[in-house]
Design a protein around this motif. Sequence first.
Motif, mmCIF file in Angstrom:
data_model
loop_
_atom_site.group_PDB
_atom_site.id
_atom_site.type_symbol
_atom_site.label_atom_id
_atom_site.label_comp_id
_atom_site.label_asym_id
_atom_site.label_seq_id
_atom_site.Cartn_x
_atom_site.Cartn_y
_atom_site.Cartn_z
ATOM 1 N N GLN A 39 -3.527 0.117 -4.334
ATOM 2 C CA GLN A 39 -2.368 0.157 -3.449
ATOM 3 C C GLN A 39 -1.649 1.487 -3.626
ATOM 4 O O GLN A 39 -1.138 1.777 -4.716
ATOM 5 N N ALA A 40 -1.642 2.262 -2.577
ATOM 6 C CA ALA A 40 -0.927 3.535 -2.573
ATOM 7 C C ALA A 40 0.510 3.300 -2.121
ATOM 8 O O ALA A 40 0.800 2.301 -1.448
ATOM 9 N N GLY A 42 3.680 2.826 -0.148
ATOM 10 C CA GLY A 42 3.933 2.598 1.265
ATOM 11 C C GLY A 42 2.776 2.008 2.036
ATOM 12 O O GLY A 42 2.852 1.870 3.258
ATOM 13 N N LYS A 43 1.698 1.669 1.345
ATOM 14 C CA LYS A 43 0.523 1.121 2.017
ATOM 15 C C LYS A 43 0.203 -0.263 1.479
ATOM 16 O O LYS A 43 0.654 -0.662 0.414
ATOM 17 N N GLU A 44 -0.617 -0.984 2.240
ATOM 18 C CA GLU A 44 -1.041 -2.304 1.809
ATOM 19 C C GLU A 44 -2.134 -2.202 0.747
ATOM 20 O O GLU A 44 -2.844 -1.200 0.661
ATOM 21 N N ARG A 45 -2.239 -3.258 -0.028
ATOM 22 C CA ARG A 45 -3.305 -3.315 -1.021
ATOM 23 C C ARG A 45 -4.655 -3.404 -0.300
ATOM 24 O O ARG A 45 -4.816 -4.189 0.633
ATOM 25 N N GLU A 46 -5.618 -2.608 -0.759
ATOM 26 C CA GLU A 46 -6.905 -2.559 -0.083
ATOM 27 C C GLU A 46 -8.067 -2.733 -1.054
ATOM 28 O O GLU A 46 -7.979 -2.348 -2.226
ATOM 29 N N GLU A 89 -6.421 11.563 -2.187
ATOM 30 C CA GLU A 89 -6.194 10.318 -1.455
ATOM 31 C C GLU A 89 -6.621 9.078 -2.241
ATOM 32 O O GLU A 89 -6.390 7.951 -1.791
ATOM 33 N N ALA A 92 -3.345 5.976 -6.431
ATOM 34 C CA ALA A 92 -2.871 4.624 -6.166
ATOM 35 C C ALA A 92 -2.752 3.871 -7.486
ATOM 36 O O ALA A 92 -3.196 4.365 -8.538
#
Length: 126
Positions: A39-40, A42-46, A89, A92
């Motif tokens: 999870q980065a 501001g982003k959702e867990r991926e 990128e 996270a």
Amino acid sequence: QVQLVESGGGLVQAGGSLRLSCAASERTLSSYAMAWFRQAPGKEREFVAGFSWSGGSTDYANSVKGRFTISRDNAKNTVYLQMNSLKPEDTAVYYCAAAWTWVRVVPRRVGDVGSWGQGTRVTVSS
């Protein structure tokens, strides 16, 4: 479910490598389909990588294919994520995940996960 403890995160330059570890102190991890998520900010867990309950199937997110490798050492009751050719990128918090006991396939969705580790931070500088 099961208590998971990650380690191995840190700061690395782009192009470098890290190996994350996920250990369970109680129940054996070979009883579960396992995965790594991230999870980065501001982003959702991926989903990042995972393998099925039998270990016969593995899968990776397209963004990490060819660079990351998930593996398991049953004798040490530990799951690993070897990360090579790291990119900014990839920065996270990385989470180890054990699927619900009825999930036999690679757990690619957050809803497939019954137990989460506390997370370990990976920062890749450019």
